[in-house]
Design a protein around this motif. Structure first.
Motif, PDB file in Angstrom:
ATOM      1  N   ASP A   3      32.121  14.709  76.180  1.00 27.67           N
ATOM      2  CA  ASP A   3      30.876  15.324  76.664  1.00 27.67           C
ATOM      3  C   ASP A   3      31.047  16.117  77.958  1.00 27.67           C
ATOM      4  O   ASP A   3      30.072  16.452  78.614  1.00 27.67           O
ATOM      5  CB  ASP A   3      29.757  14.295  76.829  1.00 27.67           C
ATOM      6  N   GLN A   4      32.288  16.456  78.297  1.00 27.85           N
ATOM      7  CA  GLN A   4      32.537  17.256  79.493  1.00 27.85           C
ATOM      8  C   GLN A   4      32.683  18.745  79.157  1.00 27.85           C
ATOM      9  O   GLN A   4      32.866  19.572  80.038  1.00 27.85           O
ATOM     10  CB  GLN A   4      33.791  16.752  80.229  1.00 27.85           C
ATOM     11  N   ILE A   5      32.590  19.078  77.870  1.00 29.37           N
ATOM     12  CA  ILE A   5      32.617  20.477  77.453  1.00 29.37           C
ATOM     13  C   ILE A   5      31.354  21.152  77.996  1.00 29.37           C
ATOM     14  O   ILE A   5      30.300  20.519  78.115  1.00 29.37           O
ATOM     15  CB  ILE A   5      32.695  20.589  75.912  1.00 29.37           C
ATOM     16  N   THR A   6      31.459  22.427  78.353  1.00 31.37           N
ATOM     17  CA  THR A   6      30.278  23.120  78.879  1.00 31.37           C
ATOM     18  C   THR A   6      29.487  23.776  77.749  1.00 31.37           C
ATOM     19  O   THR A   6      30.018  24.022  76.662  1.00 31.37           O
ATOM     20  CB  THR A   6      30.657  24.212  79.897  1.00 31.37           C
ATOM     21  N   VAL A   7      28.250  24.065  78.039  1.00 33.91           N
ATOM     22  CA  VAL A   7      27.405  24.777  77.083  1.00 33.91           C
ATOM     23  C   VAL A   7      28.041  26.123  76.757  1.00 33.91           C
ATOM     24  O   VAL A   7      28.067  26.548  75.595  1.00 33.91           O
ATOM     25  CB  VAL A   7      25.974  24.963  77.646  1.00 33.91           C
ATOM     26  N   GLY A   8      28.594  26.791  77.751  1.00 30.49           N
ATOM     27  CA  GLY A   8      29.251  28.077  77.517  1.00 30.49           C
ATOM     28  C   GLY A   8      30.416  27.967  76.554  1.00 30.49           C
ATOM     29  O   GLY A   8      30.599  28.838  75.691  1.00 30.49           O
ATOM     30  N   GLU A   9      31.203  26.899  76.675  1.00 30.86           N
ATOM     31  CA  GLU A   9      32.315  26.697  75.746  1.00 30.86           C
ATOM     32  C   GLU A   9      31.801  26.469  74.332  1.00 30.86           C
ATOM     33  O   GLU A   9      32.375  26.992  73.370  1.00 30.86           O
ATOM     34  CB  GLU A   9      33.165  25.501  76.185  1.00 30.86           C
ATOM     35  N   LEU A  10      30.739  25.696  74.206  1.00 31.72           N
ATOM     36  CA  LEU A  10      30.154  25.472  72.886  1.00 31.72           C
ATOM     37  C   LEU A  10      29.672  26.782  72.277  1.00 31.72           C
ATOM     38  O   LEU A  10      29.938  27.082  71.116  1.00 31.72           O
ATOM     39  CB  LEU A  10      28.977  24.494  72.978  1.00 31.72           C
ATOM     40  N   LEU A  11      28.973  27.566  73.083  1.00 27.92           N
ATOM     41  CA  LEU A  11      28.398  28.814  72.571  1.00 27.92           C
ATOM     42  C   LEU A  11      29.452  29.873  72.273  1.00 27.92           C
ATOM     43  O   LEU A  11      29.190  30.804  71.508  1.00 27.92           O
ATOM     44  CB  LEU A  11      27.370  29.356  73.554  1.00 27.92           C
ATOM     45  N   SER A  12      30.626  29.734  72.849  1.00 27.22           N
ATOM     46  CA  SER A  12      31.687  30.710  72.573  1.00 27.22           C
ATOM     47  C   SER A  12      32.329  30.479  71.210  1.00 27.22           C
ATOM     48  O   SER A  12      33.044  31.342  70.705  1.00 27.22           O
ATOM     49  CB  SER A  12      32.761  30.675  73.669  1.00 27.22           C
ATOM     50  N   VAL A  15      23.300  18.064  79.784  1.00 30.11           N
ATOM     51  CA  VAL A  15      22.278  18.539  78.845  1.00 30.11           C
ATOM     52  C   VAL A  15      21.719  17.375  78.037  1.00 30.11           C
ATOM     53  O   VAL A  15      20.508  17.289  77.816  1.00 30.11           O
ATOM     54  CB  VAL A  15      22.858  19.637  77.925  1.00 30.11           C
ATOM     55  N   LEU A  16      22.591  16.467  77.625  1.00 29.11           N
ATOM     56  CA  LEU A  16      22.132  15.316  76.849  1.00 29.11           C
ATOM     57  C   LEU A  16      21.214  14.430  77.687  1.00 29.11           C
ATOM     58  O   LEU A  16      20.220  13.908  77.180  1.00 29.11           O
ATOM     59  CB  LEU A  16      23.320  14.521  76.325  1.00 29.11           C
ATOM     60  N   ASP A  17      21.528  14.268  78.958  1.00 26.62           N
ATOM     61  CA  ASP A  17      20.653  13.497  79.847  1.00 26.62           C
ATOM     62  C   ASP A  17      19.281  14.161  79.964  1.00 26.62           C
ATOM     63  O   ASP A  17      18.251  13.479  79.958  1.00 26.62           O
ATOM     64  CB  ASP A  17      21.272  13.351  81.240  1.00 26.62           C
ATOM     65  N   LEU A  18      19.271  15.476  80.071  1.00 27.80           N
ATOM     66  CA  LEU A  18      18.009  16.205  80.182  1.00 27.80           C
ATOM     67  C   LEU A  18      17.196  16.143  78.887  1.00 27.80           C
ATOM     68  O   LEU A  18      15.969  16.220  78.916  1.00 27.80           O
ATOM     69  CB  LEU A  18      18.280  17.672  80.546  1.00 27.80           C
ATOM     70  N   MET A  29      20.990  30.219  81.065  1.00 24.05           N
ATOM     71  CA  MET A  29      21.122  29.681  82.422  1.00 24.05           C
ATOM     72  C   MET A  29      21.909  28.365  82.442  1.00 24.05           C
ATOM     73  O   MET A  29      22.350  27.939  83.499  1.00 24.05           O
ATOM     74  CB  MET A  29      19.738  29.476  83.035  1.00 24.05           C
ATOM     75  N   ALA A  30      22.095  27.756  81.273  1.00 27.51           N
ATOM     76  CA  ALA A  30      22.756  26.453  81.201  1.00 27.51           C
ATOM     77  C   ALA A  30      24.227  26.546  80.821  1.00 27.51           C
ATOM     78  O   ALA A  30      24.862  25.520  80.623  1.00 27.51           O
ATOM     79  CB  ALA A  30      22.025  25.568  80.204  1.00 27.51           C
ATOM     80  N   THR A  31      24.778  27.741  80.739  1.00 27.27           N
ATOM     81  CA  THR A  31      26.147  27.871  80.231  1.00 27.27           C
ATOM     82  C   THR A  31      27.176  27.112  81.054  1.00 27.27           C
ATOM     83  O   THR A  31      28.187  26.681  80.526  1.00 27.27           O
ATOM     84  CB  THR A  31      26.578  29.350  80.114  1.00 27.27           C
ATOM     85  N   GLY A  32      26.929  26.893  82.325  1.00 25.90           N
ATOM     86  CA  GLY A  32      27.874  26.170  83.163  1.00 25.90           C
ATOM     87  C   GLY A  32      27.670  24.660  83.166  1.00 25.90           C
ATOM     88  O   GLY A  32      28.490  23.922  83.719  1.00 25.90           O
TER      89      GLY A  32
END
Length: 70
Positions: free
Chosen positions: A6-15, A47-50, A38-41
């Motif tokens: 779960d340390q992957i970033t949103v930006g990495e997922l979206l890429s 994100v899961l906590d939010l 705005m959450a890519t970093g």
């Protein structure tokens, strides 16, 4: 796909196009939101906590499982 505990970033997922497709299919309203850009970093863990209390845990776990299979 390695979610890096779960340390992957949103930006990495979206890429990753396949990951982006999974997220768009499972969470269309979220993916249409300007907040995603705005959450890519942010790390997935953040994100899961939010998302707790806003997105059913079963939906999160199903998406996580699907992402791990990429």
């Amino acid at each position: 796909m390695d979610l890096k505990q779960d340390q992957i970033t949103v930006g990495e997922l979206l890429s990753n196009q396949r990951a982006k497709e999974v997220l768009t299919r499972r969470f269309p309203a979220v993916m249409r939101s300007h907040m995603v850009r705005m959450a890519t970093g942010l790390k997935l863990s953040t994100v899961l906590d939010l998302a707790k209390g806003r997105v059913p845990d079963q939906d999160i776990q199903a998406a996580r499982k699907e992402l791990e299979q990429i």
